[in-house]
Enzyme design. Structure first.
Site, mmCIF file in Angstrom:
data_model
loop_
_atom_site.group_PDB
_atom_site.id
_atom_site.type_symbol
_atom_site.label_atom_id
_atom_site.label_comp_id
_atom_site.label_asym_id
_atom_site.label_seq_id
_atom_site.Cartn_x
_atom_site.Cartn_y
_atom_site.Cartn_z
ATOM 1 N N GLY A 91 0.938 -0.921 -0.006
ATOM 2 C CA GLY A 91 0.092 0.052 -0.004
ATOM 3 C C GLY A 91 0.750 1.267 -0.095
ATOM 4 C CB VAL B 209 3.586 -0.252 3.508
ATOM 5 C CG1 VAL B 209 3.896 -1.821 4.366
ATOM 6 C CG2 VAL B 209 3.599 0.791 4.361
ATOM 7 C CG ASP C 186 -3.221 9.235 11.464
ATOM 8 O OD1 ASP C 186 -4.430 9.336 11.317
ATOM 9 O OD2 ASP C 186 -2.381 8.925 10.572
#
Length: 874
Positions: A504, A511, A634
């Site tokens: 991704g 990644v 986050d």
């Protein structure tokens, strides 16, 4: 001839058929008193089962009061009855039978309804001026006839009976009066409705006045009040730029409709409007002033006087502010709204860089050397958007600028230097020729076979192949010594990593799946987080490695742990690319897992007990982080990973900050933040605490209960702050129990100190988990590997002037008044909020896998792809 004979025989047969069927009984005329019963009859012979239809005034009658009687096999009788005759039943009736496409009709009969007179024209209300004469009309009819009419005016009989229709002439009245008429015949008297004579007057004040503002237009609507018994013809609208300011010319509109559109109004301005309406008598009073405010617009002009000041340490850019000023008697609008920020974009080497936002009309950028030969432009931004860009400014060193200005004075020196060089060249040629003669003379006496007294080896190779790059170390990065010492024992050589396909991409990099070999030749499957390739400073690398430094100290089953850090050396580049090595999570991120449970090729059910278990895992991980003074900033389902045991691990600490003093962290630099997960105080003041992580945990609970839906559906990122400040929150999901929603709702209190702690959330969720029955032992559907054999995976994306009302759910003892006030934009802070911000470490498409297989350097190729910059839509 044969065809003609056949047609003739058919016509003869048809005529014989027509003559063979007939009506033996027809309906007859009847006069009936209103309210009595009437019955009509027909008889027909010649068919075994005829369909006899009753007709009235040319229309078919469909009634249950119809009867059919068989007199003999080819003789039928039918009746149509009306139990209570009314005036509308009067008319012409007959019977019809269809035979071979032809319609056979009986003779018609009339039903006449006799009774008291019925009205053809009843008196209507009349509006007249005082003393003005007018006529009143009344018409009625029987049977029986004749019908005479008697008038009543103001409760008194007016004159005697007159034949219908009757017209009454009234000379005039000075006040409102009632009237009616009474027609009579031999059966009785009827009484009309009561009418009223109204005296015309001026209209009253208007009713409700409303407006709808769209862009630079306003649609004004109003409802008339009492019209004075006279139709309104026009309305007058007065518009001014705010109370007490200049009044614009009156606008007269015809009505109805009772609305008007004003176009081309000034943006971000106050206006006031009022209305009055007119009839044939006069005008109504003006309505009260109604105030409204036009929305903001993008600035119409670019900032002027854009200059720069370059020093050894920093680059300072400045420009003139936009204003609204009178120009030649006319207001010239430039800003057209409340200034939110100035947007600075720059280009270097033909590539656009990330734009920056600044509150003031000056920007201080450190590291002046990296901005040489860069082109800058600036634009002003309001909530409606950004205006045009200024003229570009090229940043050049002072020496280069001075050289440009003095270039004209260099020609003389250049010519002089050329002359000197020519003379020196001629002198060298003479010397070389003389030296050559001496060499030739000496070589004639050289001994044969003598060794060469001097030899040398080339200091540089001209091999076209690049040499093998050396391993990078932390010393070559230029990071601070504390961070370098902390990561030294987890540094892994790049040669031990074998990179595979991309899992991704996100805002800060990508990644990849990888295989990590150890010194004893054993290995394990890992995930490698790689920073983007466009890094150009040690600060970018240091930001990435700080995330790894945080994770090095994490030792908790619900927090992802660091395996190591590696550095990818690039050819012809000074700085390497940092790579963070993490455990490989078999089931991917939690958001994708939840999404696949609803929208995958084979949807599966996740029990409520397991959903609560997911929440418990996240809460325990966040409690561990908060105890270590770490603010995640986050937290979302996309940043929570599922290991092989279906336990959730909190991950992705790219935005995390460690609190060294106090209990809050203030964002002061440009960063891209997930708006829909950010707490209210963080949006207002860029302040982040553990309580702001609790807010994000509540949003994550909502994601889990909705199986991966996007929060605040239908609400744009730029509208989130206004949506929350009005007291709105995420709605309760359809299948979410009330006690779970109550927990997540408590996380969204507008006052941070009124939100529960993570330990309190753990206690509440454990109580809920204990109430549920144990889940079935066999739940194979939950262990779904989102990866397929060929590397493909499913896509994870689905992609007022009033004070805010503080609702009961967020009331808290001890709330200070100043805790309810937030600034929309923090002063001095660069703003960079916006976008849907969905960077998911999850499934990729097969095209990426194919590219990584065929690329000689898959890392260098794939990590060049970046997602579109996401900056607040100001």
């Amino acid at each position: 001839m044969e065809v003609s004979l056949c047609i003739l025989l058919f016509l003869l047969h048809f005529n014989e058929g027509i003559h063979g069927v007939r009506f033996t009984q027809k309906p007859f005329h009847q006069t009936v008193t209103q309210g009595n019963m009437v019955r009509l009859g027909c008889a027909f012979e010649g068919l075994s089962e005829p369909e006899i239809i009753w007709m009235k005034d040319g229309e078919k009658l469909f009634s249950t009061d119809q009867m059919y009687i068989t007199l003999d096999p080819y003789h039928w009788e039918t009746f149509h009855s009306v139990k209570s005759v009314q005036q509308q039943d009067a008319g012409k009736y007959w019977c019809e039978v269809e035979y071979h496409g032809a319609i056979i009709s009986s003779e018609p009969a009339w039903i006449t309804v006799a009774g008291v007179p019925h009205f053809g024209v009843e008196p209507e209300d009349v509006a007249a001026f005082a003393g003005e004469s007018f006529n009143l009309t009344c018409a009625a009819s029987g049977p029986p006839e004749p019908v005479e009419v008697l008038w009543w005016l103001g409760g008194e009989q007016n004159g005697d009976f007159t034949p219908s229709p009757s017209v009454l002439f009234v000379k005039g009245v000075n006040e409102s009066i009632k009237f009616h008429c009474e027609p009579r015949n031999a059966r009785g008297i009827s009484v009309s409705r009561t009418g009223t004579v109204h005296i015309k007057a001026r209209p009253d004040s208007l009713g409700r006045t409303g407006h709808h503002v769209s862009d630079f237009n306003i649609t004004l609507t109003w409802s008339p009040g009492f019209t004075g018994h006279s139709q309104l013809s026009t309305c007058t609208i007065q518009l001014s730029r705010g109370p007490g300011e200049v009044k614009l010319p009156d606008v007269v509109v015809e009505v109805p409709p009772f609305q008007h559109v004003f176009e081309g109004l000034r943006s971000y301005s106050n206006y006031s409007v009022r209305v009055r309406c007119d009839n044939e008598v006069g005008s109504s009073p003006f309505s009260p002033w109604v105030d409204f405010h036009t929305p903001q617009a993008a600035p119409s002009a670019a900032p002027k006087n854009f200059t720069f000041d370059l020093s050894e340490q920093q680059l300072t850019l400045s420009w003139a502010t936009l204003e609204q000023e009178e120009l030649r008697g006319r207001l010239q609008e430039e800003l057209r709204g409340r200034l939110l920020a100035y947007k600075l974009q720059w280009n270097q080497g033909g590539e656009s860089q990330d734009p920056l936002l600044f509150k003031e009309n000056v920007a201080h950028l450190s590291g002046a050397g990296r901005f040489f030969n860069a082109t800058f432009q600036v634009a002003a931004c309001t909530m409606a958007g950004c205006g045009p860009w200024s003229q570009p400014v090229l940043v050049m060193p002072v020496s280069a600028m001075q050289a440009q200005t003095q270039r004209g004075h260099m020609w003389v020196g250049l010519l002089f230097g050329l002359l000197v060089a020519t003379m020196v060249g001629l002198l060298l040629i003479v010397l070389i020729r003389n030296r050559g003669k001496e060499t030739q003379f000496g070589s004639a006496f050289a001994a044969q076979g003598a060794e060469v007294p001097v030899s040398f080896t080339a200091a540089r190779s001209f091999n076209r192949q690049f040499p093998e790059l050396p391993e990078s170390t932390l010393d070559s990065l230029g990071i601070n010594s504390d961070l370098k010492a902390k990561l030294q024992d987890v540094l892994i050589f790049e040669r031990l990593l074998t990179l595979g396909r991309m899992l991704g991409k996100g805002e800060f990099g990508s990644v990849r799946e990888a295989f990590l070999k150890s010194e004893n030749n054993s290995g394990q499957k890992v995930a490698v987080k790689v920073l983007k390739t466009d890094i150009n400073s040690s600060s970018d690398i240091e930001q990435c490695l700080k995330e790894a430094a945080y994770m090095k100290d994490f030792h908790h089953p619900n927090v992802i742990q660091l395996i190591g850090v590696s550095l990818h050396r690039r050819a012809q580049q000074r700085l390497p690319i940092p790579m963070v090595i993490l455990p490989f999570m078999k089931h991917g991120d939690l958001h994708t897992f939840l999404l696949m449970s609803r929208l995958g090729d084979e949807p599966f059910t996740v029990s409520q007990q397991i959903l609560i278990q997911f929440m418990l895992d996240i809460a325990r991980g966040m409690e561990y982080l908060s105890n270590k003074n770490i603010i995640h900033r986050d937290l979302a389902a996309r940043n929570c990973m599922l290991n092989e045991n279906m336990s959730v691990c909190v991950a992705d600490f790219g935005l995390s900050k460690k609190i060294y003093s106090g209990d809050y962290y203030r964002q002061g630099s440009v960063s891209k933040l997930p708006v829909k997960w950010i707490a209210l105080e963080s949006l207002a003041d860029n302040v982040y605490t553990t309580q702001s992580d609790v807010w994000a945990f509540g949003v994550t609970m909502w994601e889990i209960m909705t199986r991966g839906q996007t929060p605040y559906p239908g609400v744009e990122n730029s509208e989130i702050y206004e949506y929350l400040i009005k007291g709105e929150r995420l709605k309760q999901p359809p299948d979410c129990p009330a006690d779970i929603y109550e927990i997540m709702h408590s996380c969204w209190s507008p006052v941070p100190k009124c939100r529960p702690s993570f330990q309190h959330l753990i206690d509440q969720l454990e109580l809920l988990w204990a109430k549920l029955n144990p889940a079935p032992v066999k739940e194979p559907l939950l262990y779904v590997n989102l990866e397929e054999e060929d590397g493909e995976q499913a896509n994870s994306g689905t992609r007022s002037s009033e004070e805010p009302s503080w609702g009961v759910p967020w009331q808290c003892a001890g709330i200070e008044e100043d805790e309810k006030d937030w600034l929309m934009v923090s002063s001095g802070a660069a703003l960079a909020i916006g976008g849907d911000y969905r960077y998911i470490i999850g499934p990729s498409v097969s095209a990426i896998d194919e590219e990584s297989r065929h690329s000689e350097d898959g890392l260098s190729e794939d990590i060049r792809e970046e997602e579109e910059d996401v900056i607040i839509n100001v």
